[in-house]
Structures are given as structure tokens and as C-alpha cells.
Design a protein around this motif. Sequence first.
Motif, PDB file in Angstrom:
ATOM      1  N   LEU A   1      -6.789   0.023  12.526  1.00 14.25           N
ATOM      2  CA  LEU A   1      -8.775  -0.499  12.041  1.00 14.25           C
ATOM      3  C   LEU A   1      -8.182  -0.220  10.624  1.00 14.25           C
ATOM      4  CD1 LEU A   1     -11.473  -0.178  12.376  1.00 14.25           C
ATOM      5  CD2 LEU A   1     -11.631   2.170  11.689  1.00 14.25           C
ATOM      6  N   VAL A   2      -8.699  -1.511  10.325  1.00 14.11           N
ATOM      7  CA  VAL A   2      -8.251  -2.103   8.814  1.00 14.11           C
ATOM      8  C   VAL A   2     -10.314  -3.084   8.438  1.00 14.11           C
ATOM      9  CG1 VAL A   2      -6.753  -3.485   9.016  1.00 14.11           C
ATOM     10  CG2 VAL A   2      -8.401  -4.749   9.819  1.00 14.11           C
ATOM     11  N   ASP A   3     -11.075  -1.929   8.485  1.00 18.32           N
ATOM     12  CA  ASP A   3     -12.514  -1.429   7.587  1.00 18.32           C
ATOM     13  C   ASP A   3     -12.376  -0.844   6.771  1.00 18.32           C
ATOM     14  OD1 ASP A   3     -12.892  -4.308   9.840  1.00 18.32           O
ATOM     15  OD2 ASP A   3     -14.135  -3.218  10.524  1.00 18.32           O
ATOM     16  N   ARG A   4     -13.333  -0.478   5.862  1.00 19.34           N
ATOM     17  CA  ARG A   4     -13.650   0.296   4.751  1.00 19.34           C
ATOM     18  C   ARG A   4     -14.633   1.343   5.462  1.00 19.34           C
ATOM     19  NH1 ARG A   4     -11.636   0.593  -0.118  1.00 19.34           N
ATOM     20  NH2 ARG A   4     -10.910  -1.388   0.033  1.00 19.34           N
ATOM     21  N   LEU A   5     -15.696   0.960   6.166  1.00 25.16           N
ATOM     22  CA  LEU A   5     -16.690   2.000   7.498  1.00 25.16           C
ATOM     23  C   LEU A   5     -16.162   1.371   8.219  1.00 25.16           C
ATOM     24  CD1 LEU A   5     -19.191  -0.021   5.488  1.00 25.16           C
ATOM     25  CD2 LEU A   5     -18.148   1.570   4.534  1.00 25.16           C
TER      26      LEU A   5
ATOM     27  N   GLY B   1      -3.822   4.610  13.046  1.00 22.79           N
ATOM     28  CA  GLY B   1      -4.066   5.109  11.065  1.00 22.79           C
ATOM     29  C   GLY B   1      -5.228   4.676  10.867  1.00 22.79           C
ATOM     30  N   TRP B   2      -6.017   4.780  10.337  1.00 18.66           N
ATOM     31  CA  TRP B   2      -7.644   3.627   9.487  1.00 18.66           C
ATOM     32  C   TRP B   2      -7.611   3.288   7.930  1.00 18.66           C
ATOM     33  CZ3 TRP B   2     -12.718   6.854   8.878  1.00 18.66           C
ATOM     34  CH2 TRP B   2     -13.422   5.743   8.315  1.00 18.66           C
ATOM     35  N   LEU B   3      -6.974   2.283   8.152  1.00 15.13           N
ATOM     36  CA  LEU B   3      -6.395   2.018   6.384  1.00 15.13           C
ATOM     37  C   LEU B   3      -7.272   1.705   5.965  1.00 15.13           C
ATOM     38  CD1 LEU B   3      -3.203   0.578   7.525  1.00 15.13           C
ATOM     39  CD2 LEU B   3      -2.819   2.411   6.563  1.00 15.13           C
ATOM     40  N   ARG B   4      -8.533   2.231   5.401  1.00 17.75           N
ATOM     41  CA  ARG B   4      -9.740   1.158   4.140  1.00 17.75           C
ATOM     42  C   ARG B   4      -9.174   0.861   3.422  1.00 17.75           C
ATOM     43  NH1 ARG B   4     -10.834   7.580   4.906  1.00 17.75           N
ATOM     44  NH2 ARG B   4     -11.608   7.923   6.998  1.00 17.75           N
ATOM     45  N   ASP B   5      -8.094   2.058   2.949  1.00 13.53           N
ATOM     46  CA  ASP B   5      -7.781   1.005   1.501  1.00 13.53           C
ATOM     47  C   ASP B   5      -6.992  -0.668   1.077  1.00 13.53           C
ATOM     48  OD1 ASP B   5      -8.297   3.503   0.218  1.00 13.53           O
ATOM     49  OD2 ASP B   5      -6.500   4.102  -0.171  1.00 13.53           O
ATOM     50  N   VAL B   6      -7.084  -1.763   2.560  1.00 13.23           N
ATOM     51  CA  VAL B   6      -5.926  -2.077   2.936  1.00 13.23           C
ATOM     52  C   VAL B   6      -7.997  -3.005   2.989  1.00 13.23           C
ATOM     53  CG1 VAL B   6      -6.108  -2.008   5.414  1.00 13.23           C
ATOM     54  CG2 VAL B   6      -5.013  -3.623   4.035  1.00 13.23           C
ATOM     55  N   ALA B   7      -8.891  -2.816   3.415  1.00 16.19           N
ATOM     56  CA  ALA B   7      -9.832  -3.330   3.404  1.00 16.19           C
ATOM     57  C   ALA B   7     -10.497  -4.002   1.941  1.00 16.19           C
ATOM     58  CB  ALA B   7     -11.665  -2.795   3.878  1.00 16.19           C
TER      59      ALA B   7
ATOM     60  N   GLU C   1      -6.883  -9.171  -4.030  1.00 13.85           N
ATOM     61  CA  GLU C   1      -6.913  -7.788  -3.837  1.00 13.85           C
ATOM     62  C   GLU C   1      -6.063  -7.315  -3.059  1.00 13.85           C
ATOM     63  OE1 GLU C   1     -11.543  -6.666  -4.532  1.00 13.85           O
ATOM     64  OE2 GLU C   1     -10.498  -6.326  -2.348  1.00 13.85           O
ATOM     65  N   LEU C   2      -5.481  -7.642  -1.874  1.00 15.62           N
ATOM     66  CA  LEU C   2      -4.374  -7.214  -1.417  1.00 15.62           C
ATOM     67  C   LEU C   2      -2.637  -7.318  -2.374  1.00 15.62           C
ATOM     68  CD1 LEU C   2      -5.145  -8.972   1.594  1.00 15.62           C
ATOM     69  CD2 LEU C   2      -5.256  -6.630   0.977  1.00 15.62           C
ATOM     70  N   ASP C   3      -2.398  -8.216  -3.039  1.00 12.00           N
ATOM     71  CA  ASP C   3      -1.101  -9.260  -4.044  1.00 12.00           C
ATOM     72  C   ASP C   3      -1.384  -7.613  -5.242  1.00 12.00           C
ATOM     73  OD1 ASP C   3      -0.361 -10.846  -2.491  1.00 12.00           O
ATOM     74  OD2 ASP C   3      -0.788 -12.513  -3.978  1.00 12.00           O
ATOM     75  N   GLU C   4      -2.626  -6.938  -5.303  1.00 10.09           N
ATOM     76  CA  GLU C   4      -2.528  -6.072  -6.658  1.00 10.09           C
ATOM     77  C   GLU C   4      -2.311  -4.735  -5.712  1.00 10.09           C
ATOM     78  OE1 GLU C   4      -6.819  -7.144  -8.241  1.00 10.09           O
ATOM     79  OE2 GLU C   4      -6.162  -9.087  -8.790  1.00 10.09           O
ATOM     80  N   HIS C   5      -2.223  -5.038  -4.797  1.00  7.96           N
ATOM     81  CA  HIS C   5      -2.326  -3.430  -4.093  1.00  7.96           C
ATOM     82  C   HIS C   5      -1.530  -3.448  -2.954  1.00  7.96           C
ATOM     83  CE1 HIS C   5      -6.331  -3.493  -6.013  1.00  7.96           C
ATOM     84  NE2 HIS C   5      -6.200  -2.079  -6.022  1.00  7.96           N
TER      85      HIS C   5
ATOM     86  N   ALA D   1      -1.536  -0.784  -0.252  1.00  6.68           N
ATOM     87  CA  ALA D   1      -1.860  -0.499   0.774  1.00  6.68           C
ATOM     88  C   ALA D   1      -1.265  -1.098   1.904  1.00  6.68           C
ATOM     89  CB  ALA D   1      -3.200  -0.915   0.205  1.00  6.68           C
ATOM     90  N   VAL D   2      -0.649  -2.481   2.187  1.00  6.43           N
ATOM     91  CA  VAL D   2      -0.623  -2.732   3.127  1.00  6.43           C
ATOM     92  C   VAL D   2       0.876  -2.387   3.637  1.00  6.43           C
ATOM     93  CG1 VAL D   2      -1.549  -4.978   2.856  1.00  6.43           C
ATOM     94  CG2 VAL D   2       0.608  -4.667   1.664  1.00  6.43           C
ATOM     95  N   ARG D   3       2.459  -1.334   3.116  1.00  5.84           N
ATOM     96  CA  ARG D   3       2.933  -1.127   2.960  1.00  5.84           C
ATOM     97  C   ARG D   3       3.283  -0.481   4.310  1.00  5.84           C
ATOM     98  NH1 ARG D   3       4.728   1.585  -1.408  1.00  5.84           N
ATOM     99  NH2 ARG D   3       5.462  -0.915  -2.012  1.00  5.84           N
ATOM    100  N   PRO D   4       2.047  -0.051   4.750  1.00 12.49           N
ATOM    101  CA  PRO D   4       2.837   0.825   6.293  1.00 12.49           C
ATOM    102  C   PRO D   4       2.187  -0.510   7.541  1.00 12.49           C
ATOM    103  CG  PRO D   4       1.073   1.827   4.889  1.00 12.49           C
ATOM    104  CD  PRO D   4       0.978   0.954   4.581  1.00 12.49           C
ATOM    105  N   LEU D   5       1.551  -1.274   7.424  1.00 12.46           N
ATOM    106  CA  LEU D   5       1.677  -2.328   8.372  1.00 12.46           C
ATOM    107  C   LEU D   5       2.221  -3.060   7.964  1.00 12.46           C
ATOM    108  CD1 LEU D   5      -2.199  -3.100   7.289  1.00 12.46           C
ATOM    109  CD2 LEU D   5      -1.955  -2.770   9.057  1.00 12.46           C
ATOM    110  N   LEU D   6       3.682  -3.470   7.229  1.00 15.99           N
ATOM    111  CA  LEU D   6       4.373  -4.013   6.823  1.00 15.99           C
ATOM    112  C   LEU D   6       5.221  -3.647   7.640  1.00 15.99           C
ATOM    113  CD1 LEU D   6       4.473  -5.181   3.636  1.00 15.99           C
ATOM    114  CD2 LEU D   6       4.668  -6.920   5.454  1.00 15.99           C
TER     115      LEU D   6
END
Length: 118
Positions: free
Chosen positions: A21-25, A39-45, A71-75, A78-83
Motif C-alpha cells: 500500500l503506497v498511500d499515506r492514509l 508492507g504499508w509504505l507511508r513514507d513513499v507517499a 520528493e522521492l529523489d530526496e528520500h 523510502a523506495v528501497r524496499p520497493l526496489l
Amino acid sequence: MGTIEIRRVYEAEDVKGAVFLVDRLWPRGVRKSDLELDGWLRDVAPSDDLRRWFGHRPERFAEFTERYRRELDEHPDAVRPLLEAARQGPVTLLYAARDPDHNQAVVLRDHLLDRLSR
């Protein structure tokens, strides 16, 4: 490398591979027990400010895409688990937005595919 699919959380039957799930809420009307997630990856939203600014208005999607990718490039953490999951096999990204063409999962999928192709 696996495929990356996006699917509305309300249409999450027969999903393939690792499911995130890639939503913050948390999506309205969905019980946590109803979703089998890796996983619920709030930080990737998108950030709350960006999400509110966009407001799912299609005319803002191009600008939203640029801002969200920044934002994704700056964090990168956050995307590492998806990659990592996509390197192992198929991944499905779940989102709640109604518009299948103008939402953060579309941008996130394209961002991940770009990163994986490098």
C-alpha cells in the motif's frame, strides 16, 4: 527484474508478487484484515502538503509529477524496499485514488522503473 503493477486497493483481487500500500492514509472502508500486504509504505507517499496541493486535479498532474519525483529523489531510503522487491519478482502497488491515470502510484511506478533500468 519483476514487473510493477498498480491497482486500486478496492480492486485488489488476484494481485501478483509482493503487495504494498503506497498511500499515506489508510483507505476508507477497508479493514486492515482484508488486505494481505507485504508492507504499508507511508513514507513513499507524497508529503501531506503536496497531496493537499494536488487534490487529484488532473490539470495539476504534470507539476505534481515533478514535485513528487523530487520528493522521492530526496528520500531514497523510502523506495528501497520497493526496489529490492522488484528485483526479486513482481510487485503490486495499491492506491485508493479514483482516477487510475492521475495518482501517485502512476508516478511512483514510473520512478521505480527508471531507477531499475539504470
